[in-house]
Structures are given as structure tokens and as C-alpha cells.
Design a protein around this motif. Structure first.
Motif, mmCIF file in Angstrom:
data_model
loop_
_atom_site.group_PDB
_atom_site.id
_atom_site.type_symbol
_atom_site.label_atom_id
_atom_site.label_comp_id
_atom_site.label_asym_id
_atom_site.label_seq_id
_atom_site.Cartn_x
_atom_site.Cartn_y
_atom_site.Cartn_z
ATOM 1 N N GLN A 108 48.266 42.637 73.497
ATOM 2 C CA GLN A 108 47.320 41.544 73.245
ATOM 3 C C GLN A 108 45.945 42.083 72.886
ATOM 4 O O GLN A 108 45.288 41.596 71.936
ATOM 5 N N LEU A 109 45.509 43.105 73.608
ATOM 6 C CA LEU A 109 44.196 43.692 73.328
ATOM 7 C C LEU A 109 44.157 44.364 71.957
ATOM 8 O O LEU A 109 43.175 44.273 71.209
ATOM 9 N N PHE A 110 45.273 44.989 71.590
ATOM 10 C CA PHE A 110 45.341 45.647 70.264
ATOM 11 C C PHE A 110 45.259 44.611 69.124
ATOM 12 O O PHE A 110 44.565 44.821 68.126
ATOM 13 N N GLN A 111 45.951 43.493 69.291
ATOM 14 C CA GLN A 111 45.915 42.457 68.266
ATOM 15 C C GLN A 111 44.510 41.871 68.108
ATOM 16 O O GLN A 111 44.067 41.563 67.007
ATOM 17 N N GLU A 112 43.791 41.727 69.245
ATOM 18 C CA GLU A 112 42.437 41.203 69.159
ATOM 19 C C GLU A 112 41.521 42.147 68.391
ATOM 20 O O GLU A 112 40.693 41.713 67.571
ATOM 21 N N ARG A 113 41.667 43.431 68.616
ATOM 22 C CA ARG A 113 40.814 44.409 67.913
ATOM 23 C C ARG A 113 41.178 44.516 66.430
ATOM 24 O O ARG A 113 40.304 44.692 65.581
ATOM 25 N N VAL A 114 42.460 44.399 66.113
ATOM 26 C CA VAL A 114 42.872 44.390 64.693
ATOM 27 C C VAL A 114 42.273 43.181 63.969
ATOM 28 O O VAL A 114 41.777 43.277 62.839
ATOM 29 N N ALA A 115 42.300 42.020 64.669
ATOM 30 C CA ALA A 115 41.711 40.819 64.067
ATOM 31 C C ALA A 115 40.212 40.970 63.866
ATOM 32 O O ALA A 115 39.646 40.541 62.844
ATOM 33 N N LEU A 116 39.545 41.620 64.838
ATOM 34 C CA LEU A 116 38.107 41.824 64.711
ATOM 35 C C LEU A 116 37.760 42.753 63.549
ATOM 36 O O LEU A 116 36.869 42.478 62.741
ATOM 37 N N VAL A 117 38.508 43.867 63.423
ATOM 38 C CA VAL A 117 38.258 44.807 62.307
ATOM 39 C C VAL A 117 38.592 44.146 60.961
ATOM 40 O O VAL A 117 37.886 44.341 59.962
ATOM 41 N N SER A 118 39.647 43.339 60.909
ATOM 42 C CA SER A 118 40.009 42.646 59.661
ATOM 43 C C SER A 118 38.918 41.663 59.256
ATOM 44 O O SER A 118 38.614 41.499 58.069
ATOM 45 N N HIS A 119 38.334 40.990 60.249
ATOM 46 C CA HIS A 119 37.246 40.061 59.948
ATOM 47 C C HIS A 119 36.047 40.800 59.359
ATOM 48 O O HIS A 119 35.429 40.351 58.396
ATOM 49 N N TRP A 120 35.725 41.957 59.956
ATOM 50 C CA TRP A 120 34.635 42.765 59.388
ATOM 51 C C TRP A 120 34.982 43.236 57.970
ATOM 52 O O TRP A 120 34.131 43.256 57.091
ATOM 53 N N PHE A 121 36.235 43.643 57.763
ATOM 54 C CA PHE A 121 36.675 44.147 56.453
ATOM 55 C C PHE A 121 36.511 43.090 55.365
ATOM 56 O O PHE A 121 36.138 43.391 54.236
ATOM 57 N N ASP A 122 36.807 41.833 55.729
ATOM 58 C CA ASP A 122 36.669 40.749 54.753
ATOM 59 C C ASP A 122 35.222 40.515 54.356
ATOM 60 O O ASP A 122 34.943 40.056 53.230
#
Length: 904
Positions: free
Chosen positions: A22-36
Motif C-alpha cells: 500500500q505504501l509503495f502504491q502511494e509513492r508511485v502515485a505521488l511520483v507519477s503526479h509530479w511527472f505529469d
């Protein structure tokens, strides 16, 4: 509880697997948001940082992912394999497949045009290259193959069976008729399919790429209009877009209101009396003589200078339309009628080459637009009762088709039409001969021209045209702002003053050499004049008094005798001109071939045997053929009589014209060989310098002597038409003459097509060279119609009415109109230090195919005049011409070109 306390920490707990995921998915979503939210450059830096931290197995995973989805592993085999293997693979393709493969990519184009692929295909059919390609020459064998294929004399199975016979059993008449109908339907269906496919390909494939790197720099400022918005929103279907273009052409204003609410001043009411036929007698003295001169006439500037004072002359461009030509005539006459009108354009004894695409003959004379043109033209000339007449300076009176054209024009317009009856082989001296039905006591040519200057021009047209090509380049920019007729007069006067007309007129030998034998048909002895006078008197008496049988018989005898004498003179002119033609060919043999062959035999070779074979083998075969033809003509004329025939001799000659085909196919190679040998072999350069343009060669060079075969067929055709004109319908020779004319006419069409293709290719190359950044213009059947200089305008506010809009001049443009596309280029001027003259430069902007071009008129207002809008798929140009006439001519030609391109 400890795992929950570490949920938002900087490290990942490994003890709790579900919480870890769960924690890994949250960080992936955060980095993807920054990437966009990052820019493209930031994303690239981030990816580079990630890839540098990856191991080899992780990079291999990325590579496999791309290979499955993007197919990066599939590459062009020709860029990976050795070249000889790629060439071996391409060698299995047919010529048609090789041409298709050449359009795939540049590497394939380079490989498929190699000589090692095309040479075996040429040798297989016995097509050998007549010269050795240089090291840097590329694609010679492919061009040779295409040239040979394009000139194949192919026959249908039925034509081959009729020519060479067949082994099949003979069929009955019904079976033969049924098979012929089936073959006709099949051939028609094939041609329809081919035409439909070509039309579809033409619509899909643009003439060239619409836009280059420089088009973004010179992109005009614009706002999207309704047509562009519709195109962007809906993506117009081809039929809808075609209908839109046709609608834009229909709503364009005509000549009477092209500038908006204002019409041309020359059509105001106070001048209208000049365009009706019921003028009063007081206006007769104000009627001028009017002469139209085509720009296609050789050395037309000197012809304009020969026009008499008081005669209204107009020089028109060959590329304009019939409507534009009528407008020029109306403007020059300024509401008056002309007492007589002369038309000096290109043409022959059968048809009038009046304008581009309008060869007026018996077949197309009654077309609606052509008929309407001649009816309006006749209304500008005084009636026959008032002494009005229209004079064609083409020998239409020397053939049956020409006299039929004159007769139909007279019936159509009610105006008397006349033309010369003489034939002048290879020159324009037919205008000095007798004219058909001349009743004014002097030749019509003397009405319009100064006879001394006209005779000088007619004797030296070819030489003057070559000189004037250079003079035009030097003087035309200085006279660019003047009217074309004025600049023509100035250039013509300059030539007359520079040449020294007295010296030319005193050179009777040269003039006689050009005119010898040609004036024989034109001049009439006193006995013929008496006979003609008697015949005209007889006709007038017969028209006034009652006809009797004895008068009719006498008239018929006189006319038959006159026709037989004319037929004899024309046949003798054919013999005399053929003798001169053979003498010119013998000059090539005796002055050039014989010394070069003798030098080769004496081990002091100037040229190699291969080069001598290329230069002279075909022309010597032509000499042998025409020597035999000349002997047959001479034998027939030794015992000539009214019942004798000449058609069978010409028909036999026409069946052997394949000898000329070899010469014309190799003609470009011959000229290139002469240039190459002159440049690389000093001995040959000295040889040409010693023999070219001497008294023995009639002051001609070797390339000029090689021009004679191409010019001879026009003389054959004119003379044969004249013979048939004076041959009675019941004469035995009539059928053979018709067959011979068809043979020569068909072959002349083949020569004209070759000339036209070469001229178009050279013209397109010149245009491509002067326009910076211009793409390749060379396309099949493409030709230039007109070039128009305009000013590009920008509208500050397009939402307000046309009459209140303000415009600013932002660029100078030149519009190059071709028969399939419009090329737009910017125009600039460069000056050279210490020089008065300037140089015009052009830069390519874009091009638009004609069937996607919309035109919109801008009415004249307080702020803009002579403006219009050109709307393409991507760009829009608001343009304005200098004067109103240029706008009318340009829109008329452009409208006609768009309609023609959409009908293909």
C-alpha cells in the motif's frame, strides 16, 4: 502497532507485506503526479537519472518491452546487409517493381537505380547505351530503359495479325464482327479503369510537399475564415470540397463588376455606339486599323516595331483566356469599331494556334466558348458592306481545312475573313504572297506593317529570335514598368538600329537563299493575273445577269486550268525544297563526316569510331532515304502532266519514317556528345572552329544543321495540303495524298510532343533554379501558365464590413500558376554596388493544388483596390495587383485553370 507508526516515515517496512504494498502504491502515485506536472526537458532528465541507476537486467527488461510494442528490432535490410547482397536481392525484381521500390526510401532509391541492375534488362532487349557513362553519372541505364520503352511501337493483337499475318484459321464475318466488338468494349473498359485510378491518385497525392522550413518564417498573419473553420471541424469530403471550390469560382464577379460596384470606364454609355453595327457614316473616318500580335511569334518585338503609325497594335500573352483577349481588344479600341483587324499568331495552313489550349480548327470552331468569342470579335469590326475585314497572317488559304475555317467564320460572324494562299517553307514569307479574295488593291500586310521592315523580319526570324533572347534578358527589367507593347517597340527599335537595316537589305544573296523557291508560289505572272481578273469579271457578270450554259462551261475550264497550274507549281516547290534539304544533309556528310572518317583511317583520329558512329550514323541513313525520295520526285516531274500522281511516292516515303525515329531518339545524346567531345578533345574543338559557320556550311554550325530534319515535316505537311487543295476530288491521286498527309501529320505530332516535353522540362528547371528553397517541379504534363506579382496585405480587423476594413502591405509575393498547382513565393530585390540595375530574388513559401484553392473577391473601397483572397487548406493570402487589368487577367486565367484541373 509499530508498523502503523512507521507508515509515513522515509523508510519502507518489510515486516508487514500488505502495508508495504500500500505504501509503495502511494509513492508511485505521488511520483507519477509530479511527472505529469513536469516539462518535457524535466521528464527527460528524470528518465536519464533512472536509467543510470538501473542494472543490466533492468535495462534488458526495458529493451524487451520496447521490442514487443514498438518493433525496434525490425530494421531495413539494405542498411544492415552488405551492398552486393542487397543488389542481388533487388536483381530479381522486374523493372516495374524496381521503380515502385525506388519510392520507398532514399537507400532503396539509390540501390534500385544502380546500372548493374538495369544494364542486363536493357541488353536483354538489345537496347545498348550509345555512350559510356562517366564515373559520376548516376542512373544512365535506367533512363535509357525508360526512354526506349516510352517510344516502343506496340501493336494490338489484331493490328499485329493484320501487319504480320496469323496462323489461326480464318473466321466468318459474324465471328469477326463479334470479336471486334468484344475487343472494343474490353479496351474501353480498361482505359476507363486506368483513367479513374489516375484521377484518384492525382487527388490523393499532392504535386509536392506543401510547405518547407522557410514557410513557418514567412507564414502570413491570418485569422481563420468560415471555409477554413469548416475544413478543420468536419474534415470536408472530397465531393463537398470540390463543390465549395466550384461555388467560389461561380460567385467571382465578371468583367463588368470585378472591382465591386464600379465597372470599366471604357464601357461607359458615351462609348457604346462603337460596339454596334449601325454606326453613322461620320464615324467611318475614326475607325482605326487594329493588329493583334501573339508573344509566341519569333522576334515579335521587331514585328511590333514594323507596325505603321496610326495602326493600333496589341501584344498578348499566349497563356491568357479568350475572355481576357476580348477585354484587351475592347480596351484598345476604346469603344470604337475597327475598320480592319489583323491576327498575327502561331498556326499553320489548317488551324490557328490562338491561345494556349485553343487551336482553332474545323473540329472545335463551333464549341460554345469559341463560337461566342468569334461572334463578339466580329462585332468589333466593320461589316463587309462597309469595307471591314479580318486578316489572318497564317496560310489558311493554302489548304482545304483552312479555307473551310475561313468560310465558317464568315458565315458565323457576317464579317469577311481572309488569309494568305502561298506556302513559304521554313519562313514567314507567305504573308507577302497573294491573299484569298483580296479586293483592296494591295496586300493586307501593307495595311498594318512597313513592308521593308516586315520583309527583313520575315527573312531573318530564326536568327533574330536567338539574338533577342539575350536582348530581352538585358532590357526587359528596365522596361518592366511600361506596357508590353511599348517595351516591345523599344526593343524592336533597338535591334533595328543596332543591326543596321541597310546592310541586311543589301545582302541580297542571303535573303535570296532564304526566300528562293518560296515566293514562286506567291508571285503570279501576268498571264495568271489576266486569267484571275477575267474569272472575277465573269463571276460578277454571272451574279448580275442570267446564267447561261456556255458561260458556265468557259468558267469551269478556266478554273480547272488555273487549278492544274497551281498544282504543278506546288509539286515543283516540293521538289525544289527537297533538293535544298538534301543539300543541307550532304553538307553534314561532306564537311564533317568525311574528314573525320578519313582522319580515323589514316591513324590521325580526331574522334573515336564510337563517337563518329553516334554523331553521324542516323543522319546518314536519313540522307540515303531522302536521296531516294528526291530521285523518285525528279523522275516523276520529268514527264509531269495533270493526270500524273505524286501521292504514292510520298506514301512510300512515309512508310519508312522509322529512320527518323532513331535519329530523334538519339538527338539529345548526339548534342551531348558534341559538347563533351568539344570540351575534352582539343583536336575536335579546332576542327569545329575551322568548319563551323563558313560559306560552305551556309554560315551554320553542326548543331544548327542537325535542326533541319525536325523542321522539314512542317514543310512537308504544308506542301501536301496545298497539293491536295488543287487536286480535283475525282483525281486518282486524291486518296494517296490523304494517306500521305495522315502519315506525315501523325509523325509531326510525335516530333511536336518531344519538343514540348523538352521545353517544359527546361522551363520548369529554370523556375526551380531561380526560386530559393523550391522543391522539385518536374512532373509529367506540368507546365507554367502565368506568373503574377502581387502585394500581400494584412487586415487589421476582419469582423467589420469590407468597405471599412484597413489593410497594411506586409510582403511582396509572386504567384506561379501551373496547370495543376499554385506556387507562392516571396519576392525581393537585391542591388549590386556601382550598378543601376537590380536583381529580383524569390523564396519558396508553399504550394496549393488547384482543386483545393478557394478564391474570394474584395470589392474596391476607399482603403484598398484590386484586391482578392486566395484560401488554401492551411494558409490564406490577401493579395492586390498594381492595376485593375492585371487583377482581371489573373482571376480569369486562374478560374480557367482551376476548372480544367477539376475536369481531369
Amino acid at each position: 502497532m509499530e508498523s502503523f507508526h512507521t507508515r509515513f516515515s522515509a523508510w519502507t517496512p518489510f515486516s508487514n507485506k500488505s502495508l508495504n504494498t500500500q505504501l509503495f502504491q502511494e509513492r508511485v502515485a505521488l511520483v507519477s503526479h509530479w511527472f505529469d506536472l513536469w516539462t518535457n526537458k524535466q521528464r527527460q532528465e528524470f528518465l536519464l537519472t533512472i536509467f543510470l541507476r538501473c542494472t543490466k537486467s533492468q535495462l534488458r527488461f526495458v529493451q524487451d518491452w520496447f521490442s514487443e510494442r514498438m518493433q525496434v528490432a525490425k530494421v531495413d535490410f539494405s542498411t544492415v546487409l552488405p551492398r552486393f547482397i542487397s543488389l542481388y536481392i533487388f536483381s530479381f525484381l522486374s523493372p516495374k517493381d524496381l521503380c515502385a521500390a525506388a519510392q520507398v526510401s532514399w537507400p532503396w532509391k539509390f540501390l534500385t537505380e544502380q546500372d548493374c541492375l538495369w544494364m542486363p534488362k536493357c541488353v536483354k532487349f538489345g537496347w545498348f547505351l550509345p555512350y559510356t557513362p562517366t564515373d559520376n553519372e548516376y542512373g544512365a541505364w535506367k533512363r535509357h530503359y525508360i526512354a526506349c520503352v516510352s517510344h516502343l511501337d506496340w501493336l494490338t493483337p489484331r493490328e499485329a495479325a493484320a501487319t504480320y499475318g496469323t496462323l489461326n484459321e480464318p473466321k466468318t464475318e459474324d465471328e469477326e464482327l463479334l470479336e471486334r466488338q468484344r475487343e472494343k468494349c474490353l479496351r474501353k473498359r480498361i482505359w476507363e479503369e486506368i483513367a479513374l485510378r489516375n484521377k484518384e491518385l492525382f487527388k490523393v497525392r499532392p504535386p509536392w510537399v506543401s510547405g518547407t522550413c522557410c514557410s513557418s518564417v514567412l507564414k502570413p498573419r491570418r485569422q481563420p475564415r468560415l471555409s477554413q473553420t469548416v475544413r478543420e471541424r468536419v474534415g470536408l469530403h472530397e465531393a463537398l470540397e470540390k463543390q465549395l471550390v466550384l461555388t467560389s469560382l461561380e460567385i467571382l464577379p465578371k468583367r463588368s463588376n470585378i472591382s465591386g460596384s464600379h465597372s470599366y470606364p471604357l464601357l461607359s454609355k458615351k462609348y457604346w455606339h462603337g460596339v454596334h453595327k449601325n454606326d453613322d457614316s461620320s464615324s467611318y473616318a475614326l475607325r482605326p486599323h487594329f493588329i493583334l500580335i501573339s508573344s509566341r511569334i519569333p522576334a515579335y518585338e521587331m514585328l511590333v516595331e514594323s507596325v505603321k503609325a496610326g495602326v493600333v497594335s496589341v501584344v498578348y500573352e499566349h497563356s491568357i483566356t479568350l475572355e481576357s483577349l476580348l477585354y484587351l481588344i475592347e480596351k484598345a479600341l476604346d469603344g470604337r469599331k475597327a475598320q480592319s483587324m489583323g491576327i498575327f499568331s502561331d498556326g499553320d495552313s489548317r488551324e490557328i494556334n490562338l491561345l494556349q489550349g485553343y487551336k482553332i480548327g474545323v473540329k472545335n470552331l463551333l464549341r460554345p466558348e469559341v463560337r461566342d468569342f468569334w461572334e463578339k470579335l466580329g462585332s468589333y469590326v466593320a461589316t463587309e458592306e462597309e469595307g471591314g475585314h479580318v486578316d489572318f497572317f497564317m496560310p489558311l488559304g493554302a489548304s482545304e481545312a483552312g479555307t473551310e475555317v475561313l468560310s465558317q467564320l464568315s458565315q458565323l460572324t457576317g464579317t469577311f475573313f481572309t488569309a494568305p494562299t502561298g506556302i513559304a517553307s521554313g519562313s514567314y514569307q507567305h504573308i507577302l504572297s497573294d491573299w484569298l479574295g483580296s479586293q483592296w488593291g494591295k496586300a493586307p500586310s501593307s495595311i498594318y506593317f512597313c513592308e521593308a521592315k516586315l520583309q527583313t523580319w520575315s527573312s531573318f526570324t530564326d536568327f533574330l529570335e536567338e539574338t533577342l533572347k539575350t536582348v530581352r534578358k538585358q532590357l526587359y527589367p528596365l522596361f518592366k514598368e511600361l506596357q508590353k507593347s511599348i517595351s516591345g517597340r523599344m526593343i524592336g527599335q533597338f535591334m533595328f538600329d543596332t543591326m543596321g537595316m541597310t546592310n541586311i537589305l543589301s545582302n541580297q544573296e542571303t535573303a535570296q537563299a532564304l526566300a528562293d523557291g518560296l515566293m514562286e508560289l506567291s508571285k503570279d505572272d501576268s498571264e495568271r493575273s489576266v486569267v484571275e481578273d477575267n474569272s472575277w469579271d465573269t463571276k460578277s457578270r454571272l451574279s448580275k445577269n442570267d446564267l447561261n450554259v456556255e458561260a458556265l462551261i468557259n468558267l469551269e475550264r478556266i478554273l480547272q486550268k488555273d487549278s492544274a497550274e497551281k498544282r504543278t507549281r506546288v509539286v515543283r516547290e516540293l521538289l525544289q525544297s527537297e533538293r535544298k534539304y538534301v543539300q543541307m544533309l550532304e553538307i553534314v556528310r561532306d564537311v564533317y563526316f568525311a574528314p573525320l572518317k578519313a582522319a580515323l583511317s589514316s591513324n590521325r583520329a580526331i574522334l573515336s569510331a564510337a563517337n563518329i558512329q553516334i554523331l553521324f550514323s542516323d543522319i546518314l541513313q536519313i540522307l540515303s532515304l531522302n536521296r531516294q525520295f528526291l530521285d523518285n520526285l525528279r523522275d516523276r516531274l520529268q514527264e509531269w502532266g495533270p493526270a500524273h500522281c505524286v501521292g504514292e511516292i510520298v506514301t512510300k516515303f512515309g512508310s519508312q519514317l522509322n529512320t527518323y525515329t532513331n535519329f530523334f531518339n538519339n538527338y539529345p545524346v548526339i548534342l551531348k556528345t558534341i559538347e563533351k567531345c568539344r570540351e575534352m578533345i582539343p583536336a575536335f574543338r579546332t576542327f569545329l572552329k575551322r568548319h563551323d559557320k563558313t560559306i560552305v556550311t551556309k554560315m551554320l554550325s553542326l548543331p544548327e544543321l542537325l535542326l533541319y530534319p525536325s523542321r522539314r515535316f512542317e514543310e512537308y505537311l504544308n506542301l501536301l495540303y496545298a497539293v491536295r487543295l488543287h487536286t480535283p476530288a475525282e483525281h486518282v491521286d486524291r486518296g494517296d495524298l490523304t494517306t500521305a498527309i495522315d502519315q506525315i501529320k501523325k509523325y509531326k505530332g510525335y516530333i511536336d510532343q518531344m519538343k514540348q516535353n523538352i521545353n517544359m522540362k527546361d522551363h520548369l528547371s529554370d523556375i526551380q533554379r531561380i526560386i530559393w528553397g523550391c522543391p522539385t517541379l518536374s512532373e509529367v504534363n506540368r507546365y507554367l501558365i502565368r506568373v503574377q506579382d502581387v502585394a500581400q496585405l494584412h487586415c487589421c480587423d476582419e469582423e467589420i464590413s469590407f468597405s471599412l476594413r484597413l489593410y497594411e502591405h506586409i510582403h511582396d509575393l509572386s504567384l506561379f500558376l501551373f496547370n495543376d498547382a499554385l506556387l507562392v513565393s516571396s519576392r525581393g530585390t537585391s542591388h549590386t554596388p556601382f550598378e543601376r540595375t537590380s536583381k529580383t530574388t524569390y523564396q519558396f513559401i508553399t504550394s496549393v493544388v488547384l482543386h483545393r484553392l478557394l478564391i474570394e473577391n474584395i470589392p474596391d473601397s476607399k482603403y484598398v483596390k484590386n484586391a482578392f483572397i486566395l484560401q488554401g487548406p492551411k494558409y490564406k493570402w490577401i493579395c492586390a495587383t498594381e492595376v485593375e487589368d492585371e487583377k482581371f487577367l489573373w482571376l480569369s486565367v486562374l478560374r480557367n485553370a482551376i476548372k480544367s484541373s477539376m475536369e481531369k
